[in-house]
Design a protein around this motif. Structure first.
Motif, PDB file in Angstrom:
ATOM      1  N   ALA A  92       0.833  -1.217   0.000  1.00  0.00           N
ATOM      2  CA  ALA A  92       0.000   0.000   0.000  1.00  0.00           C
ATOM      3  C   ALA A  92       0.864   1.262   0.000  1.00  0.00           C
ATOM      4  CB  ALA A  92      -0.937   0.003   1.213  1.00  0.00           C
ATOM      5  N   GLY A  93       2.167   1.089   0.067  1.00  0.00           N
ATOM      6  CA  GLY A  93       3.067   2.248   0.023  1.00  0.00           C
ATOM      7  C   GLY A  93       3.057   3.059   1.309  1.00  0.00           C
ATOM      8  N   LEU A  94       2.655   2.447   2.421  1.00  0.00           N
ATOM      9  CA  LEU A  94       2.625   3.192   3.683  1.00  0.00           C
ATOM     10  C   LEU A  94       4.036   3.525   4.125  1.00  0.00           C
ATOM     11  CD1 LEU A  94      -0.145   1.390   5.757  1.00  0.00           C
ATOM     12  CD2 LEU A  94      -0.342   3.152   4.013  1.00  0.00           C
ATOM     13  N   ARG A  95       4.166   4.665   4.792  1.00  0.00           N
ATOM     14  CA  ARG A  95       5.472   5.100   5.259  1.00  0.00           C
ATOM     15  C   ARG A  95       5.891   4.236   6.438  1.00  0.00           C
ATOM     16  NH1 ARG A  95       7.191   9.876   8.030  1.00  0.00           N
ATOM     17  NH2 ARG A  95       9.352  10.043   7.410  1.00  0.00           N
ATOM     18  N   GLU A  96       7.124   3.772   6.456  1.00  0.00           N
ATOM     19  CA  GLU A  96       7.667   2.947   7.520  1.00  0.00           C
ATOM     20  C   GLU A  96       6.694   1.863   7.999  1.00  0.00           C
ATOM     21  OE1 GLU A  96      11.302   5.149   9.232  1.00  0.00           O
ATOM     22  OE2 GLU A  96       9.574   5.752  10.405  1.00  0.00           O
TER      23      GLU A  96
END
Ligand SMILES: NC(=O)C1=CN([C@@H]2O[C@H](COP(=O)(O)OP(=O)(O)OC[C@H]3O[C@@H](n4cnc5c(N)ncnc54)[C@H](OP(=O)(O)O)[C@@H]3O)[C@@H](O)[C@H]2O)[C@@H](O)CC1
Ligand SMILES: [K+]
Length: 403
Positions: free
Chosen positions: A289-293
């Motif tokens: 989902a390309g979530l940060r960290e």
């Protein structure tokens, strides 16, 4: 995420300057109108998305005028669709140029409804969450002619809801609040009062009179040669953002902050029998989902004194033997774990509406096999791998205890 700038420190343009900059960009500087319109419409859509989340404000009506301001509205509607909103468009005075007919075709291919003025409800309050006012920009003059005079009146009616405290759609004006004098603003204090103004290129003089809670600047394309010529003070855009907030963000009542979490159903039979596999699956989802960290986790420990402490750390590995992360062995968390080997981990994946809470104990026996500075923790009640396996079997049908 856009950062705030003081609106007094930003330059404001006269109507003539705005038109001149437009001509320079599209003349000697080699821009095309559709290029600028695309960037302008994208800035409008991203400004909206910064403040009004589609989970609460998905029903958008873009009212588009005959000029480029209307074109910005058509482009914004398309981007909003791709951001998860449900836009409708009212475009009563269509411009028969290929740029505009192309924008209409693009929206039609997304099955975005086009509503005539007659199709629109007299009272917008029940059917829409956001009205994008893209009727007139910096070339507006005189008083609005039909059918825009009537549409502006319908927007004005919405302000009546402020007294009754009933929910009403928010008004987002593109570049100029339609009906306002481009330089003098809301003469007579009888015009619309947008909740959000998205100025393009640089704010026009009328923007100084806008007192709505949100003022953004969009159109990240002004070359230094223009800024120098007009002595423009423009705020820096943060990161790769297409918009930047001008002025202070409004004070928000923290108790009123509440997201509506809408997620696909998650049934017990969909849960992996092995909790570690389930965990890996959710980490993979967070990465995809390309979530940060996606590997960030809150680690909570309790020292000798019985007082808890938490901090964010990064997961460095996971297998059926436990969870690995790195620390200085003299850090507070490491010392607390020496005194008390029990800890908890909390992963929170915003955007997927998921969190995983895990109770663990420090697995010191693994220390020698780990890279320097690493600690390994095993799920609670699982001092060894074989015990972990039997524990996993025990919880096969009650994975929620573990996750
Ligand atoms: N760098 C830039 O510059 C960029 C600019 N961009 C955008 O362009 C906008 C300026 O566009 P624009 O010049 O086409 O003018 P805009 O205001 O949309 O409408 C003109 C139309 O309205 C009409 N009209 C006027 N008064 C009226 C009245 N009282 N009642 C009824 N109709 C009236 C007028 O008709 P006319 O009176 O001339 O017959 C004409 O058809 C700007 O604000 C920004 O949004 C971005 O796309 C990209 C970067
Ligand atoms: K407008």
């Amino acid at each position: 995420m856009s950062s705030a700038q003081n609106s007094d420190s930003v330059s404001h343009l006269t109507q003539r300057e705005a038109a001149e900059i437009d001509e320079t960009l599209m003349g000697p500087l080699g821009f095309s109108v559709d290029q600028l319109m695309e960037l302008a419409g994208l800035s409008v859509a991203t400004s909206i998305a910064e403040v009004y989340k589609p989970s609460e404000y998905d029903r958008v009506l873009a009212i588009c005028g005959p000029g480029s301001n209307g074109g910005d509205g058509l482009v914004a509607a398309r981007h909003l669709y791709h951001f998860g909103y449900k836009p409708s468009v009212c475009y009563p005075k269509r411009t028969q140029k290929p740029l505009y007919t192309g924008l209409v075709t693009q929206l039609e291919s997304l099955s975005i409804p086009f509503l005539s003025v007659e199709d629109l409800p007299l009272d917008f309050s029940k059917d829409f969450d956001i009205i994008v006012d893209a009727m007139f920009g910096f070339s507006f003059h005189g008083t609005p002619r039909p059918p825009f005079d009537d549409l502006i009146k319908r927007l004005l009616c919405l302000h009546g809801y402020d007294q009754t405290r009933q929910k009403r759609p928010v008004i987002v004006s593109v570049d100029i609040p339609s009906g306002w004098h481009v330089e003098e603003g809301d003469i007579g204090d009888e015009g619309i009062k947008p909740d959000m103004l998205v100025s393009l290129t640089a704010p026009k003089l009328c923007a100084k009179k806008s007192s709505g809670p949100h003022h953004f600047l969009g159109g990240r394309f002004v070359p230094p040669v223009i800024a120098d010529k007009y002595k423009l003070r423009l705020p820096p855009y943060p990161g790769t953002s297409m918009c930047v907030r001008i002025g202070k963000a409004p004070n928000v009542d923290i108790s009123a902050l509440r997201e509506n979490y809408i997620s696909p159903e998650f049934l017990e039979e969909q849960v992996e029998s092995d909790p570690i596999n389930q965990f890996r699956k959710w980490v993979d989802d967070a990465i995809a989902a390309g979530l940060r960290e996606p590997n960030a986790m809150a680690l909570s420990t309790v020292g000798k004194d019985g007082k808890p402490s938490s901090r964010m750390v990064l997961l460095k590995g996971v297998d059926r033997g436990g969870f690995v992360w790195c620390t200085n062995y003299e850090s507070r968390k490491a010392c607390e774990l020496c005194d008390n080997p029990h800890a908890s981990l909390l992963f929170y994946w915003d955007g997927l509406n998921r969190q995983v809470s895990i109770f663990l104990r420090l697995a010191l026996f693994h220390l020698s096999t780990l890279p320097a500075g690493s600690l390994k923790m095993v799920p609670l009640f699982s001092p060894s791998l074989s015990k972990l396996e039997s524990y996993l079997l025990d919880v096969k049908n009650q994975t929620e205890q573990f996750f």
